[in-house]
Scaffold this active site. Structure first.
Site, PDB file in Angstrom:
ATOM      1  CB  CYS A 266      -0.943  -0.119   1.204  1.00 51.06           C
ATOM      2  SG  CYS A 266      -2.014   1.464   1.141  1.00 51.06           S
TER       3      CYS A 266
ATOM      4  CB  CYS B 231      -0.738   2.517   3.967  1.00 53.39           C
ATOM      5  SG  CYS B 231      -2.331   2.149   3.136  1.00 53.39           S
ATOM      6  CG  ASP B 232       2.920   1.210   4.451  1.00 52.60           C
ATOM      7  OD1 ASP B 232       2.582   1.501   5.527  1.00 52.60           O
ATOM      8  OD2 ASP B 232       3.041  -0.088   4.094  1.00 52.60           O
TER       9      ASP B 232
END
Ligand code: NAP
Length: 309
Positions: free
Chosen positions: A134, A137-138
């Site tokens: 992701c 997200c990261d």
């Protein structure tokens, strides 16, 4: 069980499941959504959505949140547990969740799909330590660093575009010359100075950094020449598609050889009262707009079936 009775139970609160909830509720049905993870499904991990008709530009999270709010405002209920199986009792169905059982007159399976892993031996070890599925997200953890994205679909292309905006350099590794994702987005990526395309190549090994704790490099192998190349990267973002998780529903829905629920545009599974919607079913175009469309089709079919009883 007495409190757990609904007209329609929907397994999965992604775009298909939430759209189904909106249509079912507007048709006057009570709805329980069962969601194993977070509402919104995979679209919450997409930085930019620019191809949903009527919305020029929106983040995946905002899109999902809008759907969720709309369904909740109409009276949907949601339980955050995985729907594991469905028992067909004719007019009634029992959906067995991880924690509770739910009774319904109709069930809509909208379970989406999960990220496909690379399948390399060291992959598990580096998840959260330099392997991510992701970018939204990261990605921020790798600001100013060199990273790689693997995949050739819209997810990989969008991930690479997002990461190019915050990272020093992005390698985009794809196993073919042609991309599966939108040509327009690929062209935009080609214009970015800090994106290097590594084509006809697969990721064949993962190496730790000097401290031995995080990913430090990936090995890519050219499919034509067999030559290998080592790319020093702080993170590899894996975006090589999805695999469905429908095995628990095989009693009520026929699955194809890849595990997708075999159903046409009518979203019928073959079991009366059990419908399917979105990425978990056999289809050629897996898009937000087709997920929403499936949700409407499945919900209206379920509602009219219940009304006819
Ligand atoms: P996808 O379209 O299935 O693409 C997966 C990519 O990974 C393909 O390029 C495939 O290569 C490659 N791949 C598959 N298995 C591999 C393996 N074992 N090793 C190396 N590469 C592998 O998946 P996606 O990009 O996640 O997209 C899923 C669906 O969501 C698509 O319909 C996509 O259009 C949609 N989506 C839409 C948006 C949007 O509308 N904004 C954003 C993201 C995704 P090949 O091409 O060679 O098969």
């Amino acid at each position: 069980m007495a409190d757990n009775r609904y007209d329609i139970v929907i397994a999965g609160a992604g775009p298909a499941g939430l759209s189904a909830a909106i249509y079912a509720l507007r048709a006057g049905k009570s709805v329980m959504l069962l969601e194993a993870a977070q509402f919104g499904g995979q679209i919450v991990n997409t930085p930019e959505v620019e191809n949903y008709p009527g919305i020029k530009h929106i983040s995946g999270f905002d899109f999902a949140y809008g759907l969720y709010e709309q369904a909740m405002a109409l009276g949907a209920q949601i339980a955050f547990e995985r729907a594991e199986s469905v028992e067909d009792l004719g007019d009634r169905k029992i959906v067995h969740g991880v924690k509770n059982d739910y009774e319904a007159g109709a069930v809509i399976l909208a379970t989406g799909a999960k990220n496909r892993p690379l399948g390399l031996e060291a992959e598990q070890r580096f998840i959260g330590h330099g392997i991510s599925y992701c970018a939204t997200c990261d990605g921020a953890f790798f600001r100013g660093r060199v990273v790689a994205v693997n995949g050739g679909g819209n997810t990989a292309i969008e991930d690479a575009a997002y990461l190019a905006g915050i990272c020093e350099k992005v390698y985009l590794i794809h196993r073919r010359e042609q991309f599966r994702g939108e040509e327009r987005a690929v062209e935009a990526l080609r214009g970015r100075g800090n994106v290097e395309f590594v084509l006809n190549a697969t990721v064949t090994d993962l190496f730790p950094d000097e401290a031995g704790e995080r990913l430090g490099a990936v090995e890519v192998t050219d499919k034509n020449s067999g030559e290998t190349r080592r790319l020093d990267v702080a993170c590899l973002f894996v975006a090589i598609g999805q695999i469905p998780e429908n095995s628990g529903f095989a009693d009520v829905a026929r699955l194809d050889e890849k595990g997708y629920i075999a159903a046409g545009e009518d979203c019928l599974t073959g079991t009366p009262g059990v419908y399917t919607a979105g990425d978990c079913r056999t289809k050629t175009v897996r898009q937000l707009v087709t997920a929403a469309s499936d949700g409407a089709v499945a919900a209206l079919a379920a509602a009219s079936m219940l009304d006819a009883k």
